[in-house]
Design an enzyme around this catalytic site. Structure first.
Site, PDB file in Angstrom:
ATOM      1  N   ASP A 130       0.771  -1.115   0.120  1.00 46.59           N
ATOM      2  CA  ASP A 130      -0.132  -0.411  -0.159  1.00 46.59           C
ATOM      3  C   ASP A 130       0.694   1.349  -0.305  1.00 46.59           C
ATOM      4  O   ASP A 130       0.481   2.360  -0.656  1.00 46.59           O
ATOM      5  CB  ASP A 130      -1.096   0.037   1.638  1.00 46.59           C
ATOM      6  CG  ASP A 130      -2.157   1.205   1.435  1.00 46.59           C
ATOM      7  OD1 ASP A 130      -1.443   2.325   1.368  1.00 46.59           O
ATOM      8  OD2 ASP A 130      -2.740   0.270   1.038  1.00 46.59           O
ATOM      9  N   TRP A 157      -5.144   1.911  -0.010  1.00 47.39           N
ATOM     10  CA  TRP A 157      -5.299   0.523  -0.651  1.00 47.39           C
ATOM     11  C   TRP A 157      -5.648  -0.901  -0.448  1.00 47.39           C
ATOM     12  O   TRP A 157      -6.773  -1.360  -1.646  1.00 47.39           O
ATOM     13  CB  TRP A 157      -3.701   0.746  -1.925  1.00 47.39           C
ATOM     14  CG  TRP A 157      -4.000   2.524  -2.380  1.00 47.39           C
ATOM     15  CD1 TRP A 157      -2.396   3.299  -1.781  1.00 47.39           C
ATOM     16  CD2 TRP A 157      -5.424   3.587  -2.588  1.00 47.39           C
ATOM     17  NE1 TRP A 157      -3.111   4.911  -2.370  1.00 47.39           N
ATOM     18  CE2 TRP A 157      -3.933   4.785  -2.651  1.00 47.39           C
ATOM     19  CE3 TRP A 157      -6.286   3.987  -3.056  1.00 47.39           C
ATOM     20  CZ2 TRP A 157      -5.084   6.374  -2.574  1.00 47.39           C
ATOM     21  CZ3 TRP A 157      -6.585   4.596  -4.077  1.00 47.39           C
ATOM     22  CH2 TRP A 157      -6.748   5.862  -3.686  1.00 47.39           C
ATOM     23  N   ASP A 158      -5.338  -0.910   0.689  1.00 46.00           N
ATOM     24  CA  ASP A 158      -5.341  -2.573   1.102  1.00 46.00           C
ATOM     25  C   ASP A 158      -6.205  -1.992   1.356  1.00 46.00           C
ATOM     26  O   ASP A 158      -7.307  -3.715   0.635  1.00 46.00           O
ATOM     27  CB  ASP A 158      -4.278  -2.645   2.078  1.00 46.00           C
ATOM     28  CG  ASP A 158      -3.054  -3.189   2.271  1.00 46.00           C
ATOM     29  OD1 ASP A 158      -2.502  -3.058   0.868  1.00 46.00           O
ATOM     30  OD2 ASP A 158      -2.274  -2.471   2.942  1.00 46.00           O
ATOM     31  N   LEU A 159      -7.315  -1.255   2.200  1.00 47.85           N
ATOM     32  CA  LEU A 159      -8.487  -1.654   2.452  1.00 47.85           C
ATOM     33  C   LEU A 159      -9.356  -1.684   0.706  1.00 47.85           C
ATOM     34  O   LEU A 159     -10.553  -1.862   1.189  1.00 47.85           O
ATOM     35  CB  LEU A 159      -9.129  -0.605   3.619  1.00 47.85           C
ATOM     36  CG  LEU A 159      -8.455  -0.812   4.764  1.00 47.85           C
ATOM     37  CD1 LEU A 159      -8.661   0.324   5.887  1.00 47.85           C
ATOM     38  CD2 LEU A 159      -8.817  -1.827   5.692  1.00 47.85           C
ATOM     39  N   GLY A 162      -8.911  -4.732  -0.732  1.00 43.99           N
ATOM     40  CA  GLY A 162      -9.915  -6.114   0.049  1.00 43.99           C
ATOM     41  C   GLY A 162     -11.941  -5.659  -0.535  1.00 43.99           C
ATOM     42  O   GLY A 162     -12.419  -7.039  -0.699  1.00 43.99           O
TER      43      GLY A 162
END
Length: 400
Positions: A130, A157-159, A162
């Site tokens: 991220d 960006w990870d969240l 996901g």
């Protein structure tokens, strides 16, 4: 917790934030998510924050409501068991490399209608995090006041990846229901990041202007919004997003005449134009700094709430954890004392609320290998003797 996805079984082989988040969101809506990890835990099993006993509070909250199977994935037999689980179940979330023993092509040889969702770094398979993707799309050069870049601590960006992966999984399953066809959906963090920049107008903006946006500190771009400090030293964020809020704000602070004078001097009207309020912030901000700086925070809150002005004082995360509205009386939280760490604290369940359904409490995360025997017996039909042999040989791990 809700049971909207009751009956949907998903295999997840992943680590860190994005891919486990996809599984978490599915589990919070009732899917049976089976996380498969290396015996003893994967690379994120002890990721900070951790307790004194080195139990990861990060891991046990990103993996709530899931089941755990532990396999020795360094051994061919362990890898074959994971492949067999994926092929038996038919739905797979992972951030393992696109090539290798968990490639979609390899897995689909044993299950033609397999649905795989693969979270990646870059589309070509190059790894990324991220924080490295974020600096690549330019946001750290837009925050702060410069000249140094300012990284944020939220893995946005990870969240987002996901959440997008969970959506993509359900979309691919729906297509399979209609056509009988399986598919692999690849979700690179870099594409989620630059695609989001584009969706917010950023790519068009910088190409049209042939220039980067100026750094604004805590000022909201294109709106009247910034942090101000009250007489008693409370820093508060104020943001105006409607014309009614603007009229109410200047009336609440007694600034109607002063703002009118700026309008007359500059030949503009702020009443119905967000952009003009932003462009002329050099004249407006000092007026608001003085007016807000003359009020204690409690008095400002009373005035603003009565006027419908959107505001929020800056708080620490500890403040937020003790806030009754955010946590204490918030129905997304439930008391949790069955955590692998042994700690008791409020646990978050599904973020969405369905008024027509009863919300169930958040479930705890599993221990590594807690469901190995159950899942391998149910999904693969392994006998108790075969499972015992695999445990004794170290191919299967069980919770201790």
């Amino acid at each position: 917790m809700y049971n909207l996805l009751d009956g949907l079984r998903i295999i997840e082989a992943s680590s860190f934030v994005a891919s486990p988040t996809a599984g978490l969101y599915c589990a919070q809506f009732g899917a049976e998510v089976i996380r498969v990890d290396q015996v003893g835990g994967g690379p994120d099993y002890h990721r900070w924050p951790v307790t004194e006993a080195n139990d990861s509070l990060y891991w046990e909250n990103l993996n709530r409501a899931k089941k755990s199977v532990a396999l020795d994935l360094t051994q061919p037999e362990g890898r074959e068991l994971l492949q067999a689980l994926v092929q038996s179940v038919g739905q797979f979330i992972t951030n393992f490399p696109a090539d290798g023993f968990l490639s979609h092509a390899t897995l689909a040889e044993g299950r033609q209608d397999l649905v795989t969702v693969r979270v990646m770094g870059w589309p070509d398979g190059t790894p990324a995090l991220d924080y490295t993707v974020n600096n690549a799309v330019g946001y750290p050069m837009m925050t702060g006041i410069g000249p140094e870049p300012v990284n944020h601590v939220l893995p946005a960006w990870d969240l987002l990846s996901g959440a997008y992966a969970a959506f993509a999984l359900l979309a691919a399953i729906r297509r399979r229901e209609q056509t009988g066809l399986g598919s692999e959906v690849r979700v690179p963090l870099s594409d989620v990041a630059i695609g989001t920049v584009a969706n917010l107008g950023g790519v068009a903006e910088v190409l049209h202007n042939n220039a980067n946006r100026s750094r604004l500190g805590n000022t909201v771009y294109g709106l009247f919004g910034r942090d101000f400090v009250t007489k008693d030293g409370v820093r508060t964020m104020i943001v105006v997003v409607t014309h009614r809020q603007w009229a109410n704000l200047i009336a609440a602070l007694g600034l109607t005449d002063a703002v009118g004078a700026v309008e007359a001097e500059r030949g503009v009207s702020f009443a119905k134009d967000d952009g003009l309020r932003f462009e002329h912030r050099d004249a407006l901000f000092p007026l608001f700094e003085a007016a807000i700086g003359a009020l204690d925070h409690a008095a400002m809150v009373t005035v603003f709430d009565a006027a419908g002005v959107v505001h929020s004082a800056y708080k620490t995360m500890l403040d937020a954890a003790h806030d009754s509205c955010l946590v204490g009386d918030n129905p997304i939280f439930s008391a949790s004392d069955a955590n692998p760490s042994g700690l008791a604290y409020p646990a978050a369940g599904a973020f969405g609320t369905i008024p027509q359904l009863q919300r169930a409490d958040a479930k705890p995360a599993p221990r590594n290998g807690q469901h190995s025997e159950e899942i391998l017996s149910e999904a693969l039909g392994l006998s108790s003797g075969e499972i015992a042999r695999l445990i004794d040989s170290g191919i299967i791990g069980i919770a201790k």
